[in-house]
Enzyme design. Structure first.
Site, PDB file in Angstrom:
ATOM      1  N   THR A  19     -18.238  23.517 -24.801  1.00 30.42           N
ATOM      2  CA  THR A  19     -18.519  24.949 -24.740  1.00 30.42           C
ATOM      3  C   THR A  19     -17.396  25.657 -25.490  1.00 30.42           C
ATOM      4  OG1 THR A  19     -17.316  25.207 -22.653  1.00 30.42           O
ATOM      5  CG2 THR A  19     -19.668  24.752 -22.486  1.00 30.42           C
ATOM      6  N   GLY A  20     -17.679  26.871 -25.919  1.00 28.26           N
ATOM      7  CA  GLY A  20     -16.658  27.612 -26.656  1.00 28.26           C
ATOM      8  C   GLY A  20     -17.103  27.868 -28.084  1.00 28.26           C
ATOM      9  N   THR A  36     -22.068  28.874 -22.290  1.00 23.02           N
ATOM     10  CA  THR A  36     -22.931  27.721 -22.538  1.00 23.02           C
ATOM     11  C   THR A  36     -22.834  26.855 -21.299  1.00 23.02           C
ATOM     12  OG1 THR A  36     -22.439  27.730 -24.915  1.00 23.02           O
ATOM     13  CG2 THR A  36     -23.084  25.618 -23.992  1.00 23.02           C
ATOM     14  N   SER A  84     -24.991  33.643 -20.305  1.00 22.46           N
ATOM     15  CA  SER A  84     -24.694  32.838 -21.491  1.00 22.46           C
ATOM     16  C   SER A  84     -25.725  31.742 -21.727  1.00 22.46           C
ATOM     17  CB  SER A  84     -23.312  32.193 -21.329  1.00 22.46           C
ATOM     18  OG  SER A  84     -23.316  31.219 -20.308  1.00 22.46           O
ATOM     19  N   ARG A 102     -28.211  32.995 -36.338  1.00 25.72           N
ATOM     20  CA  ARG A 102     -26.985  32.186 -36.204  1.00 25.72           C
ATOM     21  C   ARG A 102     -27.246  31.025 -35.239  1.00 25.72           C
ATOM     22  NH1 ARG A 102     -23.545  30.524 -31.675  1.00 25.72           N
ATOM     23  NH2 ARG A 102     -21.444  30.213 -32.473  1.00 25.72           N
ATOM     24  N   THR A 138     -27.679  26.987 -24.343  1.00 29.09           N
ATOM     25  CA  THR A 138     -26.900  28.222 -24.503  1.00 29.09           C
ATOM     26  C   THR A 138     -27.733  29.344 -25.107  1.00 29.09           C
ATOM     27  OG1 THR A 138     -24.840  29.105 -25.425  1.00 29.09           O
ATOM     28  CG2 THR A 138     -26.111  27.669 -26.852  1.00 29.09           C
TER      29      THR A 138
HETATM   30  N1  GLY Z   1     -20.738  26.809 -28.121  1.00 34.86           N
HETATM   31  C1  GLY Z   1     -21.784  27.735 -28.070  1.00 34.86           C
HETATM   32  C2  GLY Z   1     -21.980  28.455 -29.323  1.00 34.86           C
HETATM   33  O1  GLY Z   1     -21.047  28.621 -30.092  1.00 34.86           O
HETATM   34  O2  GLY Z   1     -23.087  28.909 -29.578  1.00 34.86           O
END
Ligand code: GLY
Length: 354
Positions: free
Chosen positions: A257-258, A206, A88, A234, A224
């Protein structure tokens, strides 16, 4: 995404009613809540997402040697950026839908209140280090895509292929299986390794790391590879100051994170710091931020039963007094911390069970 059995009854409903009632604007110019802070702290402290156990240990040891908390934080997450088994972050991070690894990262330095970030960066495994160069060596905060890449090259970072064999296999399996309306033929199930099959879930990973030294200076970083198999270009929350991380040296730091989109829509890390400025303990501030996300999540595709968000989201908060917390939309979940008692995983406070 896994079906979740979540119940409104399990909602930690003891809203810090006072927190909900406090108008944020009234406090934006308020004095920092530093009156009862006793410095120096016993020890530097670092907190991170659960994949950051070695990272927090290194960050604290660097601060003990006198390094700046931001440099200590960047060194800590560098271990994870280097780790091919963490799919990740950094080298070996899972790629976008075209099979290209695109990294996002940001750093924020409390004492100077400066920040730097890179987004959609290809070919460089240490985006947090490059983000610091943006902060220090440019008048900008965020460089993206091709510009970020040229900047990294100019700064002398080594370009390389970040897609490991393991990440390529996981991406290829996703490509072969994610749609029935294309010409890819899924491989026979017995030829697919269990970890490849299970990792194809489109999740985010992340590392965030927040650090405070003994004299109370704070800094943080988030790095991340973003949402697995994302649409190229993105950008998530991690390189966006106020969303994926934020620090105010007089108050504290917060990072996440998330699901990045939830943070982008709510500027959660900024909110977490502002709630601590109002006097909330890190755990209460973090849970309040999660409640804000819940109340703003309205699309049925993002909701499990009974209107509870179906995505994961965690925050890591650290205040000027050295108090800290990890909070999670759902649990059980852990986060990493290191201080005078060493490095360990502690339980997050969770808004929902299940
Ligand atoms: N929190 C990491 C992402 O959505 O890229």
């Amino acid at each position: 995404m896994n079906e979740l059995k979540l119940s409104r009854r399990r909602f930690i409903g003891t809203t810090t009613g006072a927190a909900l009632a406090l108008p944020l604007a009234r406090h934006l110019q308020a004095s920092p809540a530093t009156t009862s802070i006793s410095l120096p702290l016993d020890s530097p402290i670092a907190i991170a997402s659960g994949n950051g156990l070695e990272a927090v240990e290194l960050a604290v040891s660097q601060m003990l040697e006198g390094n700046d908390p931001l440099d200590a934080a960047i060194a800590g997450v560098g271990l994870v950026e280097d780790d091919p088994d963490d799919i990740s972050v950094g080298y070996g991070g899972l790629p976008n839908e075209d099979g290209e690894v695109e990294l996002d990262a940001a750093v924020m330095h409390g004492p100077s209140h400066k920040a730097g970030a890179v987004a959609s960066l290809r070919g460089y495994r240490h985006p947090a280090q490059i983000a610091k160069r943006v902060m220090v060596q440019t008048d900008h905060v965020l460089l993206v895509g091709e510009g970020a890449k040229r900047f990294a090259k100019a700064q002398g970072f080594q370009e390389e292929n970040l897609l490991t064999e393991k990440s390529r296999e996981i991406w290829l399996y996703w490509k072969q299986t994610h749609s029935k309306v294309d010409d890819w033929i899924p491989p026979p199930p017995e030829t697919v390794a269990d970890d490849v099959r299970s990792l194809v879930e489109r999740i985010t990973g992340t590392i965030h790391l927040g650090a405070i030294n003994r004299t109370g200076d704070l800094s943080c970083t988030t790095t991340t590879s973003g949402l697995f198999f994302k649409i190229p270009g993105r950008v998530g929350d991690s390189p966006i100051i106020g969303a994926g991380l934020y620090v105010d040296n007089e108050v504290g730091s917060c990072g996440s994170t998330g699901r990045g989109e939830a943070n982008l829509q709510n500027l959660c890390s900024f909110l977490g710091v502002e709630l601590m400025r109002q006097g909330l303990a890190p755990v209460d501030a973090g849970l309040e931020v999660l409640r804000r996300v819940v109340s703003h999540t309205k699309e049925p595709r993002l909701l499990a039963e009974e209107g509870v968000p179906n995505f994961g989201l965690k925050f890591y908060l650290l205040n000027k007094k050295g108090e800290y917390a990890g909070v999670s939309m759902r649990g059980p979940s852990t986060f990493a911390v290191a201080d005078s008692k060493g490095a360990r995983l502690e339980d997050c406070a969770c808004l929902f069970e299940g």
